[in-house]
Enzyme design. Structure first.
Site, PDB file in Angstrom:
ATOM      1  N   HIS A   1      72.546  50.439  90.169  1.00  0.00           N
ATOM      2  CA  HIS A   1      73.178  49.199  90.670  1.00  0.00           C
ATOM      3  C   HIS A   1      73.023  48.916  92.018  1.00  0.00           C
ATOM      4  O   HIS A   1      73.052  47.517  92.540  1.00  0.00           O
ATOM      5  CB  HIS A   1      74.466  49.302  90.078  1.00  0.00           C
ATOM      6  CG  HIS A   1      75.358  48.128  90.440  1.00  0.00           C
ATOM      7  ND1 HIS A   1      75.192  47.036  89.633  1.00  0.00           N
ATOM      8  CD2 HIS A   1      76.177  47.812  91.326  1.00  0.00           C
ATOM      9  CE1 HIS A   1      76.166  46.070  89.877  1.00  0.00           C
ATOM     10  NE2 HIS A   1      76.643  46.564  90.887  1.00  0.00           N
TER      11      HIS A   1
ATOM     12  N   HIS B   1      73.383  43.805  91.702  1.00  0.00           N
ATOM     13  CA  HIS B   1      71.899  44.805  90.861  1.00  0.00           C
ATOM     14  C   HIS B   1      70.546  44.152  91.115  1.00  0.00           C
ATOM     15  O   HIS B   1      70.323  43.233  90.923  1.00  0.00           O
ATOM     16  CB  HIS B   1      72.121  44.818  89.350  1.00  0.00           C
ATOM     17  CG  HIS B   1      71.699  46.335  88.741  1.00  0.00           C
ATOM     18  ND1 HIS B   1      72.252  47.023  88.230  1.00  0.00           N
ATOM     19  CD2 HIS B   1      70.443  46.106  88.518  1.00  0.00           C
ATOM     20  CE1 HIS B   1      71.510  47.912  87.548  1.00  0.00           C
ATOM     21  NE2 HIS B   1      70.139  47.433  87.671  1.00  0.00           N
TER      22      HIS B   1
ATOM     23  N   GLN C   1      63.830  36.980  88.697  1.00  0.00           N
ATOM     24  CA  GLN C   1      63.820  36.180  87.493  1.00  0.00           C
ATOM     25  C   GLN C   1      62.374  35.744  87.463  1.00  0.00           C
ATOM     26  O   GLN C   1      61.705  35.685  88.474  1.00  0.00           O
ATOM     27  CB  GLN C   1      64.675  35.139  87.796  1.00  0.00           C
ATOM     28  CG  GLN C   1      66.235  35.301  87.694  1.00  0.00           C
ATOM     29  CD  GLN C   1      66.858  34.255  87.513  1.00  0.00           C
ATOM     30  OE1 GLN C   1      66.632  33.347  86.476  1.00  0.00           O
ATOM     31  NE2 GLN C   1      67.800  33.692  88.229  1.00  0.00           N
TER      32      GLN C   1
HETATM   33  P1  H2U Z   1      70.339  35.326  89.560  1.00  0.00           P
HETATM   34  O1  H2U Z   1      71.290  36.571  89.883  1.00  0.00           O
HETATM   35  O2  H2U Z   1      69.303  35.068  90.219  1.00  0.00           O
HETATM   36  O3  H2U Z   1      71.226  34.185  88.990  1.00  0.00           O
HETATM   37  O4  H2U Z   1      69.961  36.083  87.907  1.00  0.00           O
HETATM   38  C1  H2U Z   1      70.664  36.591  86.794  1.00  0.00           C
HETATM   39  C2  H2U Z   1      70.159  35.771  85.701  1.00  0.00           C
HETATM   40  O5  H2U Z   1      70.653  36.550  84.803  1.00  0.00           O
HETATM   41  C3  H2U Z   1      70.508  34.564  85.473  1.00  0.00           C
HETATM   42  O6  H2U Z   1      69.433  33.429  85.370  1.00  0.00           O
HETATM   43  C4  H2U Z   1      70.956  35.637  83.651  1.00  0.00           C
HETATM   44  C5  H2U Z   1      71.443  34.474  84.180  1.00  0.00           C
HETATM   45  O7  H2U Z   1      71.104  33.170  83.161  1.00  0.00           O
HETATM   46  N1  H2U Z   1      71.881  36.283  82.741  1.00  0.00           N
HETATM   47  C6  H2U Z   1      71.617  36.979  81.341  1.00  0.00           C
HETATM   48  O8  H2U Z   1      70.346  36.717  80.916  1.00  0.00           O
HETATM   49  N2  H2U Z   1      72.446  37.590  80.615  1.00  0.00           N
HETATM   50  C7  H2U Z   1      73.779  37.945  81.259  1.00  0.00           C
HETATM   51  O9  H2U Z   1      74.525  38.655  80.317  1.00  0.00           O
HETATM   52  C8  H2U Z   1      74.288  37.305  82.325  1.00  0.00           C
HETATM   53  C9  H2U Z   1      73.425  36.700  83.252  1.00  0.00           C
HETATM   54 ZN    ZN Z   2      74.465  47.007  87.672  1.00  0.00          ZN
END
Ligand code: H2U
Ligand code: ZN
Length: 338
Positions: free
Chosen positions: A113, A164, A168
């Site tokens: 993490h 963490h 993307q």
């Molecule tokens: P960012 O930290 O750049 O926002 O990216 C995290 C992405 O993770 C974000 O696009 C996705 C969010 O939609 N997400 C999931 O797919 N599942 C989750 O349980 C929480 C966040």
């Molecule tokens: Zn984590």
């Protein structure tokens, strides 16, 4: 006599064919905003509340596997959906819309993490680079996908939802604005000069050295001559390749090395885990050869003068053109000394 180090001027960005205003004389202006150090964050190795840590539940209801290196999943709140039908709307040339099919994924860099690119082991970061190449190939091969954008939002200041280590990937049907501008500029350069814009630029920067921050056998990290963000950098492959899928084994290791060195410098600059948006620009996956394309990465960090004082793109910049005070040469010098 005009002094490029002191006097206001504008610089041309040949990659997107737009101008940036540079006002070095303003670096002497008084600053009465905040200057405090950011609280040093001590994140745990594993966070039971984190939706990206191994074994944890995600917001969408899925549960992460007990993954031990990288982990890729479809974004639970995807901005794009693959089953979107193609459609177009136009009225009098003023109201124009197109449907946008696509696939959005999240890539966890590590089960741990509290790591970042700067402090991951090179072999582990190499696995991330390999995943980027795999994803670019797999997503780009789909008939509906013409562009694959890999990007990382790092830090709350840049809107990252979670510390963490992750990035993307948004891949879609239409080639997005920035990639379209860079495609047009590189095509025009090839047509007019018979060469590659970024091969030419990398050669020029290596010869001068003034804006070079890091260099290894395969890559160069420079503060571009036309940078907008104070400590913006661009990582350029020394050898011509249109995408990350063209990198050799040695070049993939070279990318790991330059990413680690560049982000480590960033962290040392203001003694904080440096926020940024980073993204890899490469050829559209529309079936064209795109020999004009030269793969590169942009780091856009918001910080201006301390761990908390950021640059805003507001006012004149929203209404007219981006502007900077510290010159790219001075920014490169500062990054080289930390
Ligand atoms: P960012 O930290 O750049 O926002 O990216 C995290 C992405 O993770 C974000 O696009 C996705 C969010 O939609 N997400 C999931 O797919 N599942 C989750 O349980 C929480 C966040
Ligand atoms: Zn984590």
């Amino acid at each position: 006599m005009f002094d490029w180090k002191q006097d206001p001027h504008r610089r041309f960005n040949p990659l997107i064919r737009e101008w940036v205003l540079v006002s070095p004389q303003r670096t002497a202006r008084p600053w009465q905003g905040q200057m405090e150090e950011a609280a040093a964050g001590t994140e745990p190795d594993y966070d039971p509340q984190c939706y990206l840590c191994p074994g944890n539940a995600r917001a969408g209801g899925a549960r992460n596997p007990e993954y031990t290196s990288t982990f890729v999943f479809d974004n639970d709140f995807a901005a794009l959906k693959p089953d979107t039908a193609l459609a177009r709307f136009e009225q009098d040339g003023l109201l124009v819309a197109e449907s946008e099919p696509g696939i959005c994924r999240v890539v966890c860099f590590s089960p741990r993490h509290n790591l970042t690119m700067a402090n991951m082991e090179p072999a582990d970061l190499r696995r991330v680079v390999d995943v980027w190449v795999e994803q670019y190939g797999e997503l780009g091969a789909q008939p509906l996908i013409n562009s694959v954008q890999i990007f990382e939002n790092r830090g709350a200041m840049m809107g990252a939802s979670n510390p963490h280590p992750h990035c993307q990937i948004w891949s879609n049907h239409a080639v997005p604005n920035e990639v379209a501008k860079e495609t047009a500029a590189q095509q025009a350069w090839l047509g007019q000069r018979g060469g590659c814009l970024l091969c030419d630029y990398a050669k020029l920067e290596r010869a001068g050295g003034e804006r070079v921050v890091e260099e290894n056998d395969s890559f160069l990290a420079v503060v571009p001559f036309w940078a907008v963000w104070p400590f913006e950098t661009m990582v350029i492959a020394k050898r011509h390749a249109s995408g990350i899928d063209g990198f050799t084994d040695v070049e993939r290791d070279g990318l790991v090395d330059i990413l680690k060195r560049t982000t480590s410098r960033y962290d040392r600059l203001f003694h904080v885990s440096f926020p940024y948006s980073m993204g890899i620009h490469q050829r559209p996956t529309d079936g064209g050869a795109h020999t004009e394309w030269h793969v590169h990465a942009h780091f856009y960090p918001p910080l201006l003068r301390s761990a908390t004082v950021r640059k805003f793109l507001v006012g004149y910049e929203m209404l007219a053109t981006p502007q900077r005070d510290i010159t790219p040469e001075a920014a490169a010098e500062r990054l080289r000394t930390v």
